[in-house]
Motif scaffolding. Structure first.
Motif, PDB file in Angstrom:
ATOM      1  N   SER A 117      74.617  -7.777  -8.425  1.00  0.00           N
ATOM      2  CA  SER A 117      74.992  -9.138  -8.045  1.00  0.00           C
ATOM      3  C   SER A 117      74.033  -9.736  -7.011  1.00  0.00           C
ATOM      4  CB  SER A 117      76.421  -9.164  -7.497  1.00  0.00           C
ATOM      5  OG  SER A 117      76.531  -8.333  -6.350  1.00  0.00           O
ATOM      6  N   GLY A 118      72.980  -8.981  -6.656  1.00  0.00           N
ATOM      7  CA  GLY A 118      71.991  -9.490  -5.721  1.00  0.00           C
ATOM      8  C   GLY A 118      72.338  -9.292  -4.268  1.00  0.00           C
ATOM      9  N   ASP A 119      73.316  -8.424  -3.981  1.00  0.00           N
ATOM     10  CA  ASP A 119      73.677  -8.124  -2.592  1.00  0.00           C
ATOM     11  C   ASP A 119      72.844  -6.960  -2.078  1.00  0.00           C
ATOM     12  OD1 ASP A 119      75.596 -10.116  -2.505  1.00  0.00           O
ATOM     13  OD2 ASP A 119      77.197  -8.784  -3.197  1.00  0.00           O
ATOM     14  N   LEU A 120      72.459  -7.017  -0.807  1.00  0.00           N
ATOM     15  CA  LEU A 120      71.615  -5.994  -0.199  1.00  0.00           C
ATOM     16  C   LEU A 120      72.372  -5.270   0.907  1.00  0.00           C
ATOM     17  CD1 LEU A 120      68.850  -4.623   0.093  1.00  0.00           C
ATOM     18  CD2 LEU A 120      68.173  -6.499   1.612  1.00  0.00           C
ATOM     19  N   TYR A 121      72.357  -3.944   0.856  1.00  0.00           N
ATOM     20  CA  TYR A 121      72.992  -3.096   1.859  1.00  0.00           C
ATOM     21  C   TYR A 121      71.940  -2.185   2.496  1.00  0.00           C
ATOM     22  CZ  TYR A 121      77.396  -4.536  -0.296  1.00  0.00           C
ATOM     23  OH  TYR A 121      78.448  -5.273  -0.777  1.00  0.00           O
ATOM     24  N   LEU A 122      72.018  -2.034   3.825  1.00  0.00           N
ATOM     25  CA  LEU A 122      71.082  -1.173   4.548  1.00  0.00           C
ATOM     26  C   LEU A 122      71.841  -0.286   5.523  1.00  0.00           C
ATOM     27  CD1 LEU A 122      69.533  -4.306   4.526  1.00  0.00           C
ATOM     28  CD2 LEU A 122      67.665  -2.691   4.869  1.00  0.00           C
ATOM     29  N   TRP A 123      71.251   0.867   5.834  1.00  0.00           N
ATOM     30  CA  TRP A 123      71.852   1.790   6.796  1.00  0.00           C
ATOM     31  C   TRP A 123      70.787   2.718   7.346  1.00  0.00           C
ATOM     32  CZ3 TRP A 123      72.405   1.834   1.549  1.00  0.00           C
ATOM     33  CH2 TRP A 123      72.059   2.996   0.857  1.00  0.00           C
ATOM     34  N   GLY A 124      71.114   3.360   8.478  1.00  0.00           N
ATOM     35  CA  GLY A 124      70.173   4.280   9.112  1.00  0.00           C
ATOM     36  C   GLY A 124      69.746   3.793  10.488  1.00  0.00           C
ATOM     37  N   PHE A 134      77.027   3.851   7.968  1.00  0.00           N
ATOM     38  CA  PHE A 134      77.552   3.399   6.681  1.00  0.00           C
ATOM     39  C   PHE A 134      76.715   2.221   6.194  1.00  0.00           C
ATOM     40  CE2 PHE A 134      81.600   5.232   8.328  1.00  0.00           C
ATOM     41  CZ  PHE A 134      81.871   6.092   7.263  1.00  0.00           C
ATOM     42  N   PRO A 135      76.607   2.015   4.879  1.00  0.00           N
ATOM     43  CA  PRO A 135      75.886   0.843   4.382  1.00  0.00           C
ATOM     44  C   PRO A 135      76.484  -0.449   4.922  1.00  0.00           C
ATOM     45  CG  PRO A 135      76.267   2.403   2.598  1.00  0.00           C
ATOM     46  CD  PRO A 135      77.056   2.905   3.789  1.00  0.00           C
ATOM     47  N   GLY A 136      75.605  -1.309   5.430  1.00  0.00           N
ATOM     48  CA  GLY A 136      76.032  -2.597   5.949  1.00  0.00           C
ATOM     49  C   GLY A 136      75.426  -3.725   5.129  1.00  0.00           C
ATOM     50  N   PHE A 137      76.238  -4.739   4.818  1.00  0.00           N
ATOM     51  CA  PHE A 137      75.782  -5.871   4.014  1.00  0.00           C
ATOM     52  C   PHE A 137      74.899  -6.779   4.854  1.00  0.00           C
ATOM     53  CE2 PHE A 137      76.673 -10.363   2.771  1.00  0.00           C
ATOM     54  CZ  PHE A 137      76.001 -10.352   1.556  1.00  0.00           C
ATOM     55  N   LEU A 138      73.704  -7.105   4.329  1.00  0.00           N
ATOM     56  CA  LEU A 138      72.794  -8.003   5.030  1.00  0.00           C
ATOM     57  C   LEU A 138      72.863  -9.383   4.385  1.00  0.00           C
ATOM     58  CD1 LEU A 138      70.668  -8.427   7.213  1.00  0.00           C
ATOM     59  CD2 LEU A 138      68.920  -7.750   5.545  1.00  0.00           C
ATOM     60  N   GLU A 139      73.314 -10.356   5.160  1.00  0.00           N
ATOM     61  CA  GLU A 139      73.480 -11.715   4.645  1.00  0.00           C
ATOM     62  C   GLU A 139      72.195 -12.507   4.822  1.00  0.00           C
ATOM     63  OE1 GLU A 139      76.623 -15.468   5.103  1.00  0.00           O
ATOM     64  OE2 GLU A 139      76.824 -13.658   6.317  1.00  0.00           O
ATOM     65  N   PHE A 140      71.825 -13.247   3.796  1.00  0.00           N
ATOM     66  CA  PHE A 140      70.645 -14.098   3.837  1.00  0.00           C
ATOM     67  C   PHE A 140      71.063 -15.556   3.914  1.00  0.00           C
ATOM     68  CE2 PHE A 140      68.485 -10.319   2.813  1.00  0.00           C
ATOM     69  CZ  PHE A 140      67.123 -10.529   2.969  1.00  0.00           C
ATOM     70  N   PRO A 141      70.170 -16.422   4.403  1.00  0.00           N
ATOM     71  CA  PRO A 141      70.499 -17.860   4.493  1.00  0.00           C
ATOM     72  C   PRO A 141      70.922 -18.421   3.140  1.00  0.00           C
ATOM     73  CG  PRO A 141      68.473 -17.369   5.693  1.00  0.00           C
ATOM     74  CD  PRO A 141      68.845 -16.123   4.953  1.00  0.00           C
ATOM     75  N   ARG A 181      70.670 -14.677  -3.450  1.00  0.00           N
ATOM     76  CA  ARG A 181      70.665 -13.393  -4.127  1.00  0.00           C
ATOM     77  C   ARG A 181      69.304 -12.725  -3.933  1.00  0.00           C
ATOM     78  NH1 ARG A 181      74.043 -12.634  -8.688  1.00  0.00           N
ATOM     79  NH2 ARG A 181      72.259 -11.787  -9.829  1.00  0.00           N
ATOM     80  N   ILE A 182      69.317 -11.406  -3.828  1.00  0.00           N
ATOM     81  CA  ILE A 182      68.092 -10.647  -3.645  1.00  0.00           C
ATOM     82  C   ILE A 182      67.639 -10.080  -4.992  1.00  0.00           C
ATOM     83  CG2 ILE A 182      66.997  -8.808  -2.312  1.00  0.00           C
ATOM     84  CD1 ILE A 182      68.186 -11.135  -0.675  1.00  0.00           C
ATOM     85  N   LYS A 183      66.343 -10.175  -5.250  1.00  0.00           N
ATOM     86  CA  LYS A 183      65.775  -9.693  -6.509  1.00  0.00           C
ATOM     87  C   LYS A 183      65.014  -8.381  -6.347  1.00  0.00           C
ATOM     88  CE  LYS A 183      66.972 -12.938  -9.423  1.00  0.00           C
ATOM     89  NZ  LYS A 183      67.838 -12.632 -10.589  1.00  0.00           N
ATOM     90  N   LYS A 229      55.987  -9.174  17.162  1.00  0.00           N
ATOM     91  CA  LYS A 229      55.747  -7.732  17.119  1.00  0.00           C
ATOM     92  C   LYS A 229      56.887  -6.968  16.467  1.00  0.00           C
ATOM     93  CE  LYS A 229      51.677  -7.459  18.928  1.00  0.00           C
ATOM     94  NZ  LYS A 229      50.532  -6.970  18.100  1.00  0.00           N
ATOM     95  N   ALA A 230      58.083  -7.491  16.554  1.00  0.00           N
ATOM     96  CA  ALA A 230      59.240  -6.879  15.898  1.00  0.00           C
ATOM     97  C   ALA A 230      60.337  -7.930  15.809  1.00  0.00           C
ATOM     98  CB  ALA A 230      59.733  -5.656  16.651  1.00  0.00           C
ATOM     99  N   VAL A 231      61.051  -7.938  14.697  1.00  0.00           N
ATOM    100  CA  VAL A 231      62.169  -8.872  14.528  1.00  0.00           C
ATOM    101  C   VAL A 231      63.332  -8.116  13.899  1.00  0.00           C
ATOM    102  CG1 VAL A 231      60.772 -10.964  14.355  1.00  0.00           C
ATOM    103  CG2 VAL A 231      61.266  -9.655  12.295  1.00  0.00           C
ATOM    104  N   ASP A 232      64.543  -8.429  14.343  1.00  0.00           N
ATOM    105  CA  ASP A 232      65.719  -7.771  13.793  1.00  0.00           C
ATOM    106  C   ASP A 232      66.544  -8.711  12.931  1.00  0.00           C
ATOM    107  OD1 ASP A 232      66.821  -9.396  15.717  1.00  0.00           O
ATOM    108  OD2 ASP A 232      67.563  -7.759  16.971  1.00  0.00           O
ATOM    109  N   VAL A 233      65.885  -9.711  12.376  1.00  0.00           N
ATOM    110  CA  VAL A 233      66.522 -10.634  11.440  1.00  0.00           C
ATOM    111  C   VAL A 233      65.527 -10.908  10.313  1.00  0.00           C
ATOM    112  CG1 VAL A 233      65.725 -12.666  12.710  1.00  0.00           C
ATOM    113  CG2 VAL A 233      67.693 -12.853  11.191  1.00  0.00           C
TER     114      VAL A 233
END
Length: 295
Positions: free
Chosen positions: A189-196, A215-222, A226-228, A262-266
């Protein structure tokens, strides 16, 4: 992509290299005249480069020794290699047709990896010291080191054999990606989950609040895009949205995000030349490669 080099595989199976061991002005063609079959995939580790052919054979060479010829991996005669991926301390082979179709094996020993549930594996992805497996029905299994939550089982414990990521059950995952110490899963469905590990913001969550995500966390985009496509490097991540926009986040000390910070968390939009569109993205170690076109 390797630690300090980039390999190109042409449609007719030729391999070229730029970066370490090649001229700054010209691509170096790798002599693969001894390889049987046409090369379909190449993967770079810290030192070795692996090539898989349409005949199911696997070849390897040391990229620090140049020029050099690939050597065929010592694999059982009937072992047909479908795919391969390389971690820092392990290499996984995915079989096709022979032995166990969709079975996963350690290259170092050809030891079959036992699975906690019966399934056919269709993709493998190796991180620094952990691995992700994707089954044909969209189930994700992980194993290896878990000290930064990269396995997604809710703990920091290591897991010796692949275990289903229960938090993703009920979802149909189509892509998995292992970073250095983090992981990603993309659903149908184009949803992205990240963890670690999130020390550099590679999960896309506020690093001051979340240092580890077990645990896998859902990353919301503007605009709920949907993520391809998704990819993970050692401490950064990248994704392509449905409108073919490239987004990157995490550590950027080597410019791997394509932005100034140098680094971004978004998740941050990468402004491509002439507003070109991104179609595929790949990350390894400290670099990012995107396929872009003008349409």
């Amino acid at each position: 992509m390797g630690w300090s080099s980039l390999y190109f595989l042409t449609v007719d199976g030729k391999i070229f290299k730029s970066g370490f061991g090649s001229s700054t002005d010209n691509l170096l063609e790798i002599n693969i005249s001894n390889i049987k079959g046409q090369v379909k995939k190449i993967v770079c580790g810290l030192k070795n480069v692996y090539a898989v052919t349409d005949a199911g054979t696997c070849w390897v060479w040391d990229e620090t020794m140049c020029p050099t010829k690939p050597v065929q991996c010592d694999i059982q005669e009937k072992f047909h290699v479908k795919s391969i991926d390389v971690g820092e301390k392990h290499t996984l082979l995915l079989s096709k047709g022979c032995l166990v179709d969709g079975g996963v094996y350690l290259l170092q020993s050809l030891y079959p990896i036992p699975l906690s549930v019966p399934c056919k594996v269709t993709a493998v992805s190796c991180g620094k010291e952990h691995s992700l497996l994707l089954s044909e029905n969209g189930t994700v299994l992980t194993f290896g080191l878990g000290s930064r939550g990269q396995l997604g089982h809710g703990t920091l414990d290591a897991v010796a054999e692949p275990r289903v990521v229960e938090a993703l059950e009920g979802l149909i995952v189509t892509t998995v990606a292992a970073g250095g110490w983090h992981s990603a899963a993309l659903t149908d469905s184009g949803d992205l989950y990240l963890w670690g590990w999130n020390e550099s913001g590679q999960l896309g969550f506020p690093r001051e609040v979340i240092s580890f995500q077990t645990f896998p966390g859902f990353l919301e985009f503007p605009d709920d895009q949907r993520i391809k496509s998704v990819a993970c490097g050692s401490r950064h991540s990248a994704a392509i949205t449905a409108d073919r926009t490239l987004w990157c986040w995490g550590w950027n000390s080597y410019g791997q995000l394509g932005i100034e910070e140098k680094a971004v968390d978004v998740a941050t939009k990468v402004h491509l030349l002439n507003n070109m569109k991104a179609h595929e993205v790949t990350c390894r170690f400290w670099n990012t490669l995107a396929e872009i076109t003008d349409s």
